[in-house]
Structures are given as structure tokens and as C-alpha cells.
Design a protein around this motif. Structure first.
Motif, PDB file in Angstrom:
ATOM      1  N   ARG A 176      45.090  53.117  55.291  1.00 45.97           N
ATOM      2  CA  ARG A 176      46.271  53.377  54.555  1.00 45.97           C
ATOM      3  C   ARG A 176      46.918  51.942  54.153  1.00 45.97           C
ATOM      4  O   ARG A 176      47.347  51.772  53.011  1.00 45.97           O
ATOM      5  N   ALA A 226      46.500  56.415  32.494  1.00 50.80           N
ATOM      6  CA  ALA A 226      45.028  56.447  32.491  1.00 50.80           C
ATOM      7  C   ALA A 226      44.565  57.669  33.275  1.00 50.80           C
ATOM      8  O   ALA A 226      45.383  58.228  34.222  1.00 50.80           O
ATOM      9  N   LEU A 270      41.629  58.332  35.919  1.00 49.68           N
ATOM     10  CA  LEU A 270      40.459  57.881  36.713  1.00 49.68           C
ATOM     11  C   LEU A 270      39.696  58.762  37.158  1.00 49.68           C
ATOM     12  O   LEU A 270      40.069  59.669  38.239  1.00 49.68           O
ATOM     13  N   ARG A 293      35.933  59.420  40.816  1.00 45.27           N
ATOM     14  CA  ARG A 293      35.709  59.936  42.101  1.00 45.27           C
ATOM     15  C   ARG A 293      35.021  61.492  41.762  1.00 45.27           C
ATOM     16  O   ARG A 293      34.093  61.877  42.592  1.00 45.27           O
ATOM     17  N   ARG A 345      51.117  56.831  40.492  1.00 45.37           N
ATOM     18  CA  ARG A 345      49.826  57.213  40.783  1.00 45.37           C
ATOM     19  C   ARG A 345      49.753  58.687  41.197  1.00 45.37           C
ATOM     20  O   ARG A 345      50.443  58.982  42.278  1.00 45.37           O
ATOM     21  N   GLU A 347      49.340  57.112  36.259  1.00 50.39           N
ATOM     22  CA  GLU A 347      47.565  56.799  36.493  1.00 50.39           C
ATOM     23  C   GLU A 347      47.216  58.163  37.326  1.00 50.39           C
ATOM     24  O   GLU A 347      47.836  58.165  38.293  1.00 50.39           O
ATOM     25  N   ILE A 376      44.403  60.282  39.059  1.00 51.62           N
ATOM     26  CA  ILE A 376      43.060  60.272  39.702  1.00 51.62           C
ATOM     27  C   ILE A 376      42.636  61.666  39.811  1.00 51.62           C
ATOM     28  O   ILE A 376      43.222  62.566  40.431  1.00 51.62           O
ATOM     29  N   ASN A 378      41.911  62.653  52.150  1.00 50.60           N
ATOM     30  CA  ASN A 378      41.250  61.358  52.196  1.00 50.60           C
ATOM     31  C   ASN A 378      41.435  60.484  51.145  1.00 50.60           C
ATOM     32  O   ASN A 378      41.765  59.351  50.893  1.00 50.60           O
ATOM     33  N   ALA A 379      41.376  61.224  49.777  1.00 50.22           N
ATOM     34  CA  ALA A 379      41.367  60.463  48.433  1.00 50.22           C
ATOM     35  C   ALA A 379      42.660  59.977  48.027  1.00 50.22           C
ATOM     36  O   ALA A 379      42.851  59.005  47.829  1.00 50.22           O
ATOM     37  N   ILE A 432      44.877  59.149  50.467  1.00 46.49           N
ATOM     38  CA  ILE A 432      45.212  57.921  51.163  1.00 46.49           C
ATOM     39  C   ILE A 432      44.605  56.671  50.578  1.00 46.49           C
ATOM     40  O   ILE A 432      45.144  55.524  50.450  1.00 46.49           O
ATOM     41  N   GLN A 433      43.278  56.878  50.175  1.00 53.54           N
ATOM     42  CA  GLN A 433      42.677  55.679  49.929  1.00 53.54           C
ATOM     43  C   GLN A 433      43.188  55.163  48.368  1.00 53.54           C
ATOM     44  O   GLN A 433      43.230  54.166  48.034  1.00 53.54           O
ATOM     45  N   GLU A 434      43.626  56.066  47.755  1.00 55.71           N
ATOM     46  CA  GLU A 434      44.229  55.930  46.328  1.00 55.71           C
ATOM     47  C   GLU A 434      45.683  55.406  46.216  1.00 55.71           C
ATOM     48  O   GLU A 434      46.132  55.038  45.571  1.00 55.71           O
ATOM     49  N   ASP A 435      46.147  55.581  47.394  1.00 55.24           N
ATOM     50  CA  ASP A 435      47.607  55.264  47.678  1.00 55.24           C
ATOM     51  C   ASP A 435      48.326  55.694  46.663  1.00 55.24           C
ATOM     52  O   ASP A 435      49.116  55.393  45.999  1.00 55.24           O
ATOM     53  N   ALA A 439      51.403  60.185  56.306  1.00 57.89           N
ATOM     54  CA  ALA A 439      51.414  59.857  54.868  1.00 57.89           C
ATOM     55  C   ALA A 439      52.330  60.984  54.196  1.00 57.89           C
ATOM     56  O   ALA A 439      52.268  61.524  53.020  1.00 57.89           O
ATOM     57  N   ASP A 442      55.078  60.721  53.281  1.00 60.18           N
ATOM     58  CA  ASP A 442      56.207  60.452  52.392  1.00 60.18           C
ATOM     59  C   ASP A 442      55.433  60.603  50.831  1.00 60.18           C
ATOM     60  O   ASP A 442      56.172  60.507  49.723  1.00 60.18           O
ATOM     61  N   ILE A 443      54.243  61.340  50.868  1.00 59.51           N
ATOM     62  CA  ILE A 443      53.603  61.400  49.585  1.00 59.51           C
ATOM     63  C   ILE A 443      54.292  62.879  49.107  1.00 59.51           C
ATOM     64  O   ILE A 443      53.901  63.902  49.934  1.00 59.51           O
ATOM     65  N   ARG A 499      58.850  56.443  46.134  1.00 55.93           N
ATOM     66  CA  ARG A 499      58.822  55.042  45.893  1.00 55.93           C
ATOM     67  C   ARG A 499      59.383  54.408  44.883  1.00 55.93           C
ATOM     68  O   ARG A 499      59.278  54.997  43.999  1.00 55.93           O
TER      69      ARG A 499
END
Lengths: 318, 131
Positions: free
Chosen positions: A15, A91, A93, A96, B6, B34, B36, B49-50, B52-55, B84, B86-87, B131
């Protein structure tokens, strides 16, 4: 909120790494402060770039390469860049989608980035993201570029081994001898090698490479079918051979120094550009000048000289 | 600071209908976000997991299989486990009205059913990210 990022990133906290990348992408000064404070801890990851035209199979091949390296027990990070809309800044993305199996592997970290207006095949923040993932503890970092055309070569300034992914049917041999992306491959992969014309594509690349007899490293050309995982082990061997060459010949350090140089130059350019533009946008000078250029009251060269003169002293350019 | 929101657009569970998810992904892209996109048949673990990694600021889950009462709360729960929470988590798809109060109670902030104009979803995301 994600607090205490500098300590958490050294403890392999995903994180924290993810948040730091976001901050750097958004040019948050706090992000740069943190990266500076942990920069000395990096330098351990080997960086592999994957580039090639859109639809060549870069994401699918990355997925297969990562699986092969996971069998060797390596911790992997992937930075996958996709294009940003020049009109809305948005975008999709989607890299993945081809890497779903990697998603539950705790030793794989995947980050998607929008190119955000940068035209070199990666985003402006890609090199910063690579630094973060290096410090975070990755052994190997893959950078997957946006689909490239003929001149997007920024990838080579950010990695140790560049893999050029080609597919059959994109053009005749004159395409292979043009300058640009075809010159940056350390290893060539001809993907979709089960299709007609793949042998010819490989042959044309080989011929292009044979023109240059002075190369210290002659890039190998490997046939792969990424979707069926065919030829991937041979491609890994070729990557490893290049890595060995880089490390034993000293080219690894030479290239990294070269890359550091070009990074500093581009950061300086960016900063100067920003101060010129900040000044030009002041009181909407740029719009006023632009109107005068169109009405022929002024020419663009005079405008550049005026704007440049105005800020020259503030940034001490000779 | 000007920055794109995002959003992870994901399809949990086993149905193979991703037209709605793709329409939403495209609409959010055109709204300057953006997006994902992770594709079909994701487990809650993969989605988290995605995320978290992509924030990401928001996880948008599209589901048409009827398993929403199980899968959507699972995503919220796993995010909470990762610290997490807060997402922002939202859902969309064929979800009966009587299930919506339960889902909201479980932490899914809003549910968008068929026929919702995409602008409603866009405005909700803009107004509710943390945020």
C-alpha cells in the motif's frame, strides 16, 4: 491516509509503495521528499523493457515471462503503460486483463499507468515508479510500454535489457532498416510465430541486425507464441544471456550512467519548460501572443525570444 | 492538486456479460478518469489486490449473476482487512431493489441499476471519493 511511507516501503508494504507511486505521478512534492530519503536503498533490481506495436502481444508475453521468472523464485514488479486521452485526460488501463493469474501471487506487484501526455512510449513518472518498486524490494522490474510506432524510444533510457516484440505482417524489409524503435532491441521476440510470414519477419530482422558488424552484442531473434507459452523459455535464456553480457562487459554500469545523465537532462528541461510556461501563461501572455502570430503582427520566433528574455535571468541560462 | 481520479472497474463472479462494465469504463474515461479494467471472472481477492496495487480512489463492481449479496460485501470486508477502507466501493448491474439496503449496510456506498445515466455514476464518484 497512508502514513509513514518511508519506513513501510522498506518493509515491503504494498500500500505504501502504491501510494508513493501515485504521489510521484501527481508531482506531489512530499512524494519527491520521500523518494529522496530512501533513494540510496535502491539499485538492486534488474529492469527489463518490453516494447512493440499495439496488439503485438506485449501484455500476454509479459505475463508469460513473469511466470517463468517466478519459477526461479524472483520477486517481480510490472509497470504497464497505456495511452491517455489527449482530449479528456482519461484513460483505460487494460494491461491487467492479460495478467489475471499473477494477481494473487503475493510476490508480483502490477501497476498500470496512463501516459498522461508523454509521447515517448512511457509516462513521465515511469522512471520514478521503477525507483519505488526497486526500493520496495523487487528483483526484476518489467516496464511495458504503450503500443509504439517508429520513434518511441524512451524505454531504452529506463531499462537494462530491452525486448522488442514484433509480429508478422506489419510491412516489408524496408520497415526493418528504418531508424528508431528497431534499433533499440537487445532481444527481439517475433510473437504469433504460428502465423504466416513469421519466418520472413524473423529473417528480415536478422538481416537488419547483420548490417551492423560492430555491435558488441548481437541481439538474438526468438520465435514465440505467447498465448501458448511456446518459445518463452528460450526467450528467457536470451534475456539472461544479455544480462550476463551487460554485467561482464561493464555495459550495465555504462548504460546506467548514461541513463542517469539523460534523466537529469530531461528533468532540467522539464523544470525550465515549466518556468517558461508559468511565465507565459501569466496574464494570459501566451494567448495574446498567439493571436498576434495568427494575425501576422508577430512571428513565433520573436515571441520565443521575448518570453525567453523575460525569464532568462531567473534561471541563469547562458 | 489537479489529478485524475483512479477507478478499478471489475467484474466479480462467474457471469460473462461485460458490456455494462465496458460502457461504464468508457464513460469514466471520457469524464477524465483513469480506469483500470481487469476483465471477467474476478475473485474478491484478485479485485482487492488490484485495488491496493493500483492505489485507486474507487472500486466499481459490475455484477449480473445474482451473487451480489455474497461477493460485494466480501470485497468491502477484504479491503477493510488491508486497511484500505477509505476506498469508495460502488456496485452496478441487475440487482433487485430489496437487496440494496443490505448491500449499503455492508459498506457498498451506492448501487446503480440498469437505465442509470452514466453521468449519475460519474457525479457520484466525483462527490464521494475520499481524497
Amino acid at each position: 491516509m497512508v502514513n509513514n511511507i518511508e519506513n513501510r516501503i522498506l518493509e515491503n508494504d504494498k500500500r505504501a509503495a502504491a501510494r508513493l507511486i501515485t504521489m510521484l505521478e501527481n508531482k506531489d512534492p512530499e512524494g519527491f521528499r520521500i523518494l529522496k530519503s530512501v533513494y540510496a536503498k535502491g539499485g538492486n533490481a534488474y529492469v527489463i523493457g518490453i516494447t512493440g506495436p499495439p496488439g503485438a502481444g506485449k501484455s500476454t508475453l509479459t505475463d508469460k515471462l513473469v511466470k517463468a521468472y517466478r519459477k526461479k523464485g524472483k520477486r517481480i514488479a510490472i509497470v504497464a503503460v497505456d495511452p491517455t486521452s489527449p482530449f479528456t485526460g482519461g484513460a483505460i488501463l487494460g494491461d491487467r486483463v492479460r495478467m489475471n493469474d499473477l494477481n494473487t501471487d503475493k510476490d508480483v506487484f502490477i501497476r498500470s499507468m496512463g501516459a498522461r501526455g508523454h509521447l515517448g512510449g512511457i509516462s513521465e513518472a515511469t522512471s520514478a515508479a521503477v525507483k519505488v518498486l526497486d526500493i520496495f524490494g523487487s528483483d526484476i522490474i518489467f516496464i511495458e510500454t504503450v503500443g509504439v510506432g517508429q520513434s518511441e524510444i524512451d524505454i531504452v533510457k529506463n531499462c537494462d535489457t530491452t525486448i522488442m516484440v514484433m509480429v508478422p505482417g506489419l510491412g516489408d524489409d524496408i520497415q526493418a532498416i528504418k531508424a528508431g524503435v528497431m534499433e533499440i532491441g537487445d532481444v527481439f521476440a517475433v510473437n504469433k510465430a504460428d502465423r504466416d510470414g513469421s519466418a520472413r519477419t524473423a529473417r528480415e530482422i536478422e538481416m537488419m541486425l547483420d548490417f551492423n558488424k560492430t555491435l558488441a552484442w548481437r541481439p538474438p531473434v526468438k520465435m514465440v507464441v505467447a498465448t501458448e507459452n511456446k518459445g518463452v523459455d528460450e526467450l528467457v535464456e536470451a534475456i539472461e544471456a544479455h544480462r550476463e553480457h551487460m554485467l561482464t562487459s561493464g555495459a550495465f554500469t555504462t548504460r546506467r550512467i548514461q541513463n542517469a545523465k539523460s534523466e537529469v537532462v530531461s528533468l532540467i528541461k522539464e523544470r525550465i519548460e515549466q518556468s517558461i510556461l508559468d511565465n507565459a501563461h501569466n496574464e494570459d501572455k501566451l494567448s495574446t501572443f498567439s493571436k498576434e502570430i495568427v494575425s501576422r503582427a508577430l512571428d513565433p520566433y520573436t515571441v520565443v525570444e521575448r518570453l525567453y528574455e523575460e525569464i532568462k535571468d531567473t534561471i541563469h541560462i547562458k | 492538486m489537479e489529478r485524475p481520479i483512479r477507478v478499478l472497474v471489475a467484474k466479480p463472479g462467474l457471469d460473462g456479460h461485460d458490456r455494462g462494465a465496458k460502457v461504464i469504463a468508457r464513460a469514466l474515461r471520457d469524464a477524465g478518469m483513469e480506469v483500470i479494467y481487469t476483465g471477467l471472472r474476478q475473485t474478491a481477492e484478485q479485485i482487492v489486490n488490484a485495488a491496493i496495487q493500483e492505489d485507486v480512489d474507487c472500486v466499481a463492481l459490475s455484477i449480473l449473476s445474482g451473487a451480489h449479496n455474497t461477493l460485494l460485501p466480501k470485497v468491502v470486508e477484504l479491503l477493510r482487512g488491508e486497511g484500505a477502507d477509505d476506498i469508495l466501493v460502488i456496485g452496478g448491474g441487475v440487482i433487485p431493489g430489496e437487496d440494496i439496503p443490505f448491500l449499503k449496510e455492508k459498506g457498498i456506498k451506492e448501487i446503480f441499476t440498469p437505465g442509470t445515466p452514466t453521468q449519475v455514476t460519474i457525479d457520484f464518484i466525483r462527490g464521494n471519493v475520499n481524497r
